[in-house]
Design a protein around this motif. Structure first.
Motif, PDB file in Angstrom:
ATOM      1  N   ARG A 269       0.855  -1.196   0.000  1.00  0.00           N
ATOM      2  CA  ARG A 269       0.000   0.000   0.000  1.00  0.00           C
ATOM      3  C   ARG A 269       0.887   1.241   0.000  1.00  0.00           C
ATOM      4  O   ARG A 269       1.868   1.311   0.743  1.00  0.00           O
ATOM      5  CB  ARG A 269      -0.927   0.016   1.215  1.00  0.00           C
ATOM      6  CG  ARG A 269      -1.888   1.211   1.235  1.00  0.00           C
ATOM      7  CD  ARG A 269      -2.738   1.207   2.492  1.00  0.00           C
ATOM      8  NE  ARG A 269      -3.690   2.300   2.502  1.00  0.00           N
ATOM      9  CZ  ARG A 269      -4.936   2.224   2.078  1.00  0.00           C
ATOM     10  NH1 ARG A 269      -5.389   1.078   1.580  1.00  0.00           N
ATOM     11  NH2 ARG A 269      -5.741   3.270   2.135  1.00  0.00           N
ATOM     12  N   ILE A 270       0.521   2.214  -0.823  1.00  0.00           N
ATOM     13  CA  ILE A 270       1.205   3.500  -0.827  1.00  0.00           C
ATOM     14  C   ILE A 270       0.174   4.606  -0.611  1.00  0.00           C
ATOM     15  O   ILE A 270      -0.934   4.550  -1.158  1.00  0.00           O
ATOM     16  CB  ILE A 270       1.987   3.731  -2.146  1.00  0.00           C
ATOM     17  CG1 ILE A 270       2.785   5.040  -2.061  1.00  0.00           C
ATOM     18  CG2 ILE A 270       1.067   3.709  -3.366  1.00  0.00           C
ATOM     19  CD1 ILE A 270       3.812   5.198  -3.150  1.00  0.00           C
ATOM     20  N   ASP A 271       0.520   5.570   0.233  1.00  0.00           N
ATOM     21  CA  ASP A 271      -0.364   6.692   0.557  1.00  0.00           C
ATOM     22  C   ASP A 271       0.340   8.000   0.215  1.00  0.00           C
ATOM     23  O   ASP A 271       1.480   8.227   0.656  1.00  0.00           O
ATOM     24  CB  ASP A 271      -0.731   6.698   2.043  1.00  0.00           C
ATOM     25  CG  ASP A 271      -1.460   5.448   2.470  1.00  0.00           C
ATOM     26  OD1 ASP A 271      -2.448   5.088   1.808  1.00  0.00           O
ATOM     27  OD2 ASP A 271      -1.046   4.830   3.477  1.00  0.00           O
ATOM     28  N   LEU A 272      -0.323   8.840  -0.540  1.00  0.00           N
ATOM     29  CA  LEU A 272       0.146  10.189  -0.826  1.00  0.00           C
ATOM     30  C   LEU A 272      -0.811  11.152  -0.144  1.00  0.00           C
ATOM     31  O   LEU A 272      -2.020  11.130  -0.408  1.00  0.00           O
ATOM     32  CB  LEU A 272       0.189  10.448  -2.338  1.00  0.00           C
ATOM     33  CG  LEU A 272       1.017   9.459  -3.161  1.00  0.00           C
ATOM     34  CD1 LEU A 272       0.902   9.791  -4.653  1.00  0.00           C
ATOM     35  CD2 LEU A 272       2.479   9.460  -2.718  1.00  0.00           C
ATOM     36  N   ILE A 273      -0.285  11.997   0.739  1.00  0.00           N
ATOM     37  CA  ILE A 273      -1.125  12.823   1.604  1.00  0.00           C
ATOM     38  C   ILE A 273      -0.748  14.295   1.436  1.00  0.00           C
ATOM     39  O   ILE A 273       0.442  14.649   1.411  1.00  0.00           O
ATOM     40  CB  ILE A 273      -0.953  12.413   3.082  1.00  0.00           C
ATOM     41  CG1 ILE A 273      -1.328  10.934   3.256  1.00  0.00           C
ATOM     42  CG2 ILE A 273      -1.791  13.292   3.996  1.00  0.00           C
ATOM     43  CD1 ILE A 273      -0.908  10.355   4.593  1.00  0.00           C
ATOM     44  N   TYR A 274      -1.764  15.144   1.337  1.00  0.00           N
ATOM     45  CA  TYR A 274      -1.554  16.594   1.221  1.00  0.00           C
ATOM     46  C   TYR A 274      -2.417  17.310   2.248  1.00  0.00           C
ATOM     47  O   TYR A 274      -3.620  17.032   2.363  1.00  0.00           O
ATOM     48  CB  TYR A 274      -1.905  17.087  -0.183  1.00  0.00           C
ATOM     49  CG  TYR A 274      -1.798  18.598  -0.333  1.00  0.00           C
ATOM     50  CD1 TYR A 274      -0.579  19.202  -0.600  1.00  0.00           C
ATOM     51  CD2 TYR A 274      -2.928  19.405  -0.201  1.00  0.00           C
ATOM     52  CE1 TYR A 274      -0.473  20.574  -0.718  1.00  0.00           C
ATOM     53  CE2 TYR A 274      -2.834  20.778  -0.323  1.00  0.00           C
ATOM     54  CZ  TYR A 274      -1.605  21.364  -0.577  1.00  0.00           C
ATOM     55  OH  TYR A 274      -1.512  22.728  -0.699  1.00  0.00           O
ATOM     56  N   TRP A 275      -1.806  18.213   3.008  1.00  0.00           N
ATOM     57  CA  TRP A 275      -2.520  19.119   3.912  1.00  0.00           C
ATOM     58  C   TRP A 275      -2.251  20.541   3.457  1.00  0.00           C
ATOM     59  O   TRP A 275      -1.094  20.913   3.207  1.00  0.00           O
ATOM     60  CB  TRP A 275      -2.025  18.963   5.355  1.00  0.00           C
ATOM     61  CG  TRP A 275      -2.609  17.789   6.086  1.00  0.00           C
ATOM     62  CD1 TRP A 275      -3.120  16.653   5.532  1.00  0.00           C
ATOM     63  CD2 TRP A 275      -2.725  17.648   7.500  1.00  0.00           C
ATOM     64  NE1 TRP A 275      -3.543  15.807   6.513  1.00  0.00           N
ATOM     65  CE2 TRP A 275      -3.318  16.390   7.728  1.00  0.00           C
ATOM     66  CE3 TRP A 275      -2.388  18.438   8.586  1.00  0.00           C
ATOM     67  CZ2 TRP A 275      -3.586  15.912   9.013  1.00  0.00           C
ATOM     68  CZ3 TRP A 275      -2.644  17.975   9.861  1.00  0.00           C
ATOM     69  CH2 TRP A 275      -3.238  16.731  10.080  1.00  0.00           C
TER      70      TRP A 275
END
Length: 338
Positions: A269-275
């Motif tokens: 699993r790969i997660d790309l996160i932006y805040w």
């Protein structure tokens, strides 16, 4: 530790019941301890096309820097189920007891209508609740909180929401929603002014009544049996009552994730996160005027993060995993000074 029990058969009164008890012990570097015991139970009964439900909550919390407190919640509800619709109505009754007992009442209602068999399902509802805030929950959100942080349970007075969910194909499903809620005693993280710079860096909580408008979009796309993509975006508009900003709450949160399932044994699993941008409360600008203090507003840059998760499933009940966070080694400031 957690213990759960659930009936698979109805009793002589045509009732189904389930329950669980959870105990959590939290300690910190100063050996301060918090004990939290939560009991959840549910009673339900079908009569004709109506489902009667009673949710029961007992939540006891003890932390040495705060009063011991207990939250008792009752949620009687009734649901009417038709061929294409479901209507749920009820009442949330909460009692918060520490040195004295306070009663809180919240509406519960939801309507769903299946326009096209699980393809387009609009829904609208309203809810509210008294929600536990303890050292365990607040320190998981922010690792840099002070040991003697002021803890108050939040009062979600109402949460009005609506949206539409459905499936566009066998591969693509979605959920688009919007919500407007008002929460009293909602916490915001701030640093207090102190001559000791080490203490100044600790985070404390200030409490405010906050109105929040949220637009949310979710998507799941199944490319094949092995690969699934997930997307989610939240846009927030905050309105505070006393504070200048909703400190450390970004106006945009977005993520894209992907799973690769290798014979249901190895999961990548790969997660790309932006805040998006967020604001932190800085030093005070001046001496109090009529008991009002103004503070500097510091803007923090947006955050981009990438994580990788690998899981090996030995059996359906036994697995092991390893997770790598911030694989790009990017320096970002989630909280001011951290």
């Amino acid at each position: 530790a957690q213990v759960a029990i659930k009936t698979t058969k109805q009793d002589s009164f045509n009732l189904r019941h389930s329950g669980n008890v959870k105990y959590e012990l939290t300690t910190n570097a100063m050996d301060h301890q918090e004990h939290n015991v939560v009991l959840n139970a549910n009673l339900s009964q079908f009569k004709n096309s109506e489902l009667y439900n009673l949710d029961i909550l007992i939540d006891y919390n003890q932390y040495q820097f705060n009063q011991n407190s207990t939250i008792v919640g009752l949620k009687p509800q009734v649901s009417t189920i038709g061929e294409k619709f479901r209507i749920n109505a009820g009442l949330g009754i909460f009692i918060e007891a520490d040195t004295e007992a306070d009663f809180h009442f919240y509406p519960i209602a939801e309507v769903k209508y299946n326009i096209v068999e699980d393809i387009i399902v609009p829904y609208v509802g309203v809810s509210g609740e008294k929600r536990r805030v303890n050292y365990a929950s607040i320190s998981k959100e922010n690792l840099f909180v002070a040991n003697n942080i002021d803890l108050r349970n939040t009062n979600e007075r109402f949460n009005l929401y609506g949206g539409v969910r459905g499936t566009l194909s066998k591969k693509l499903s979605f959920n688009l929603s919007g919500a407007y809620k008002r929460t009293a005693d909602d916490y915001l993280f701030v640093q207090l002014s102190d001559t000791n710079r080490t203490l100044t860096k600790e985070y404390h909580a200030v409490y405010d009544q906050i109105d929040e408008l949220n637009f949310k979009g979710e998507m799941v796309y199944r490319i094949n049996e092995k690969i699934t993509l997930y997307g989610q975006a939240n846009y927030f508009i905050f309105e505070t009552t006393n504070e200048a900003e909703a400190w450390h709450r970004p106006d945009l949160k977005a993520s894209i994730s992907g799973d690769y399932n290798l014979k249901d044994k190895i999961i990548f699993r790969i997660d790309l996160i932006y805040w998006g941008e967020q604001f932190a409360r800085g030093e005070s600008n001046n001496a109090p005027i009529n008991s009002i203090v103004s503070y500097q507003t510091i803007k923090l840059d947006p955050i981009f993060d990438a994580n990788v998760h690998v899981e090996y499933r030995y059996t359906k009940r036994l697995s092991a995993f390893v997770q790598f966070n911030n694989i790009g080694g990017v320096n970002f400031e989630k909280y001011k000074d951290y």
